[in-house]
Design a protein around this motif. Structure first.
Motif, PDB file in Angstrom:
ATOM      1  N   VAL A 116       0.840  -1.201   0.000  1.00  0.00           N
ATOM      2  CA  VAL A 116       0.000   0.000   0.000  1.00  0.00           C
ATOM      3  C   VAL A 116       0.874   1.249   0.000  1.00  0.00           C
ATOM      4  O   VAL A 116       0.592   2.217  -0.707  1.00  0.00           O
ATOM      5  N   GLN A 117       1.940   1.215   0.756  1.00  0.00           N
ATOM      6  CA  GLN A 117       2.857   2.349   0.803  1.00  0.00           C
ATOM      7  C   GLN A 117       3.457   2.613  -0.570  1.00  0.00           C
ATOM      8  O   GLN A 117       3.555   3.757  -1.015  1.00  0.00           O
ATOM      9  N   SER A 118       3.813   1.576  -1.274  1.00  0.00           N
ATOM     10  CA  SER A 118       4.337   1.709  -2.633  1.00  0.00           C
ATOM     11  C   SER A 118       3.255   2.232  -3.581  1.00  0.00           C
ATOM     12  O   SER A 118       3.515   3.087  -4.421  1.00  0.00           O
ATOM     13  N   HIS A 119       2.040   1.709  -3.418  1.00  0.00           N
ATOM     14  CA  HIS A 119       0.912   2.108  -4.269  1.00  0.00           C
ATOM     15  C   HIS A 119       0.619   3.612  -4.136  1.00  0.00           C
ATOM     16  O   HIS A 119       0.261   4.262  -5.114  1.00  0.00           O
ATOM     17  N   CYS A 120       0.794   4.150  -2.929  1.00  0.00           N
ATOM     18  CA  CYS A 120       0.550   5.596  -2.730  1.00  0.00           C
ATOM     19  C   CYS A 120       1.850   6.393  -2.816  1.00  0.00           C
ATOM     20  O   CYS A 120       1.920   7.530  -2.365  1.00  0.00           O
ATOM     21  N   LYS A 121       2.860   5.796  -3.419  1.00  0.00           N
ATOM     22  CA  LYS A 121       4.146   6.443  -3.698  1.00  0.00           C
ATOM     23  C   LYS A 121       4.831   6.981  -2.440  1.00  0.00           C
ATOM     24  O   LYS A 121       5.465   8.033  -2.463  1.00  0.00           O
ATOM     25  N   GLY A 122       4.647   6.271  -1.334  1.00  0.00           N
ATOM     26  CA  GLY A 122       5.324   6.640  -0.096  1.00  0.00           C
ATOM     27  C   GLY A 122       4.796   7.888   0.577  1.00  0.00           C
ATOM     28  O   GLY A 122       5.439   8.411   1.491  1.00  0.00           O
ATOM     29  N   ILE A 123       3.655   8.358   0.171  1.00  0.00           N
ATOM     30  CA  ILE A 123       3.115   9.588   0.754  1.00  0.00           C
ATOM     31  C   ILE A 123       2.751   9.379   2.224  1.00  0.00           C
ATOM     32  O   ILE A 123       2.914  10.282   3.036  1.00  0.00           O
ATOM     33  N   PHE A 124       2.268   8.174   2.563  1.00  0.00           N
ATOM     34  CA  PHE A 124       1.924   7.884   3.953  1.00  0.00           C
ATOM     35  C   PHE A 124       2.958   6.949   4.553  1.00  0.00           C
ATOM     36  O   PHE A 124       3.438   6.013   3.905  1.00  0.00           O
ATOM     37  N   SER A 125       3.251   7.186   5.829  1.00  0.00           N
ATOM     38  CA  SER A 125       4.156   6.299   6.562  1.00  0.00           C
ATOM     39  C   SER A 125       3.423   4.999   6.884  1.00  0.00           C
ATOM     40  O   SER A 125       2.200   4.906   6.753  1.00  0.00           O
ATOM     41  N   GLN A 126       4.177   4.007   7.337  1.00  0.00           N
ATOM     42  CA  GLN A 126       3.558   2.736   7.715  1.00  0.00           C
ATOM     43  C   GLN A 126       2.568   2.941   8.858  1.00  0.00           C
ATOM     44  O   GLN A 126       1.493   2.341   8.873  1.00  0.00           O
ATOM     45  N   PHE A 165      -8.550   3.512  -1.473  1.00  0.00           N
ATOM     46  CA  PHE A 165      -8.895   4.453  -0.414  1.00  0.00           C
ATOM     47  C   PHE A 165      -7.662   5.263  -0.014  1.00  0.00           C
ATOM     48  O   PHE A 165      -7.703   6.487   0.073  1.00  0.00           O
ATOM     49  N   VAL A 166      -6.547   4.565   0.215  1.00  0.00           N
ATOM     50  CA  VAL A 166      -5.303   5.239   0.603  1.00  0.00           C
ATOM     51  C   VAL A 166      -4.793   6.117  -0.540  1.00  0.00           C
ATOM     52  O   VAL A 166      -4.371   7.257  -0.325  1.00  0.00           O
ATOM     53  N   LEU A 167      -4.849   5.595  -1.763  1.00  0.00           N
ATOM     54  CA  LEU A 167      -4.401   6.378  -2.915  1.00  0.00           C
ATOM     55  C   LEU A 167      -5.236   7.646  -3.058  1.00  0.00           C
ATOM     56  O   LEU A 167      -4.707   8.729  -3.300  1.00  0.00           O
ATOM     57  N   LEU A 168      -6.538   7.524  -2.866  1.00  0.00           N
ATOM     58  CA  LEU A 168      -7.419   8.684  -2.938  1.00  0.00           C
ATOM     59  C   LEU A 168      -7.047   9.716  -1.877  1.00  0.00           C
ATOM     60  O   LEU A 168      -6.892  10.901  -2.173  1.00  0.00           O
ATOM     61  N   LEU A 169      -6.884   9.272  -0.651  1.00  0.00           N
ATOM     62  CA  LEU A 169      -6.537  10.190   0.432  1.00  0.00           C
ATOM     63  C   LEU A 169      -5.164  10.818   0.242  1.00  0.00           C
ATOM     64  O   LEU A 169      -4.917  11.932   0.699  1.00  0.00           O
ATOM     65  N   SER A 170      -4.294  10.116  -0.457  1.00  0.00           N
ATOM     66  CA  SER A 170      -2.946  10.655  -0.659  1.00  0.00           C
ATOM     67  C   SER A 170      -2.971  11.963  -1.444  1.00  0.00           C
ATOM     68  O   SER A 170      -2.086  12.805  -1.283  1.00  0.00           O
ATOM     69  N   ALA A 183       1.772  15.184  -1.172  1.00  0.00           N
ATOM     70  CA  ALA A 183       1.409  14.846  -2.552  1.00  0.00           C
ATOM     71  C   ALA A 183       1.930  15.929  -3.492  1.00  0.00           C
ATOM     72  O   ALA A 183       1.974  17.108  -3.139  1.00  0.00           O
ATOM     73  N   SER A 184       2.287  15.519  -4.677  1.00  0.00           N
ATOM     74  CA  SER A 184       2.796  16.474  -5.663  1.00  0.00           C
ATOM     75  C   SER A 184       1.647  17.308  -6.231  1.00  0.00           C
ATOM     76  O   SER A 184       0.472  16.922  -6.150  1.00  0.00           O
ATOM     77  N   PHE A 185       1.994  18.412  -6.812  1.00  0.00           N
ATOM     78  CA  PHE A 185       1.013  19.268  -7.476  1.00  0.00           C
ATOM     79  C   PHE A 185       0.258  18.472  -8.543  1.00  0.00           C
ATOM     80  O   PHE A 185      -0.961  18.562  -8.650  1.00  0.00           O
ATOM     81  N   LYS A 186       0.984  17.651  -9.295  1.00  0.00           N
ATOM     82  CA  LYS A 186       0.372  16.851 -10.361  1.00  0.00           C
ATOM     83  C   LYS A 186      -0.650  15.874  -9.795  1.00  0.00           C
ATOM     84  O   LYS A 186      -1.741  15.721 -10.354  1.00  0.00           O
TER      85      LYS A 186
END
Length: 175
Positions: free
Chosen positions: A16-26, A79-84, A90-93
């Motif tokens: 999940v962390q990889s899927h959200c590009k590391g935006i959230f910690s474990q 869900f996590v990707l959306l919240l990221s 999160a990047s501007f893009k």
């Protein structure tokens, strides 16, 4: 991870962390998983419309119906990707891509004047007349070099919004 009654493994958390590009910690992912499980009252591993609408902050959001179009049947990774997209990390893009999805009401990859008016209508309620909303949209498009009858691609959409200093961030409690 498909069944919310199971606990996350270290592998799940890292995936999940990889899927959200590391935006959230474990730690944040574990906290989000606990909240996801509370929302997933059916225990099927995804959140349904009525489960989202049970969250008062979501139900009161003027864009709730538009967000539901993006969120319906979302699993934990989604869900996590959306919240990221709401994270300050999160990047501007990433933020712009999410906002574009909210505006693109029919999911055709284009935002029309009608799409923009729909969002403005949802956000302004009875505070603006339809004529005032149209004037706001025409002025915003004009300032960005577009006409009111155009269909904006993602790149065009960003050009229109880049002049607005958007802040789209949500704190994720980890306790």
């Amino acid at each position: 991870m498909g069944n919310t009654s199971s606990m996350l493994t270290q592998y799940d958390i890292e995936e999940v962390q990889s899927h959200c590009k590391g935006i959230f910690s474990q730690r944040e992912i574990i906290s989000l998983y606990e909240r996801f499980c509370i929302l997933d009252r059916s225990g099927k591993g995804f959140i349904l419309e009525d489960e989202f609408m049970a969250v008062p902050e979501f139900a009161l959001n003027p864009l709730a119906q538009r967000l539901l179009r993006i969120l319906e049947g979302v699993n934990f990774k989604e869900f996590v990707l959306l919240l990221s997209a709401f994270s300050p990390r999160a990047s501007f893009k990433e933020k712009m891509e999410f906002i574009f999805k909210v505006y693109d009401s029919d999911g055709d990859g284009k935002v029309t004047t009608s799409d923009i008016l729909g969002v403005l209508r949802d956000l302004s309620g009875s505070f603006l007349t339809e004529k005032q909303r149209e004037q706001v949209v025409i002025q915003a498009l004009d300032q960005a070099g577009f006409s009111s009858g155009c269909m904006l691609t993602y790149e065009d959409f960003v050009k229109v919004l880049v002049k607005a200093n958007l802040k789209m961030e949500v704190e994720v409690p980890v306790d």
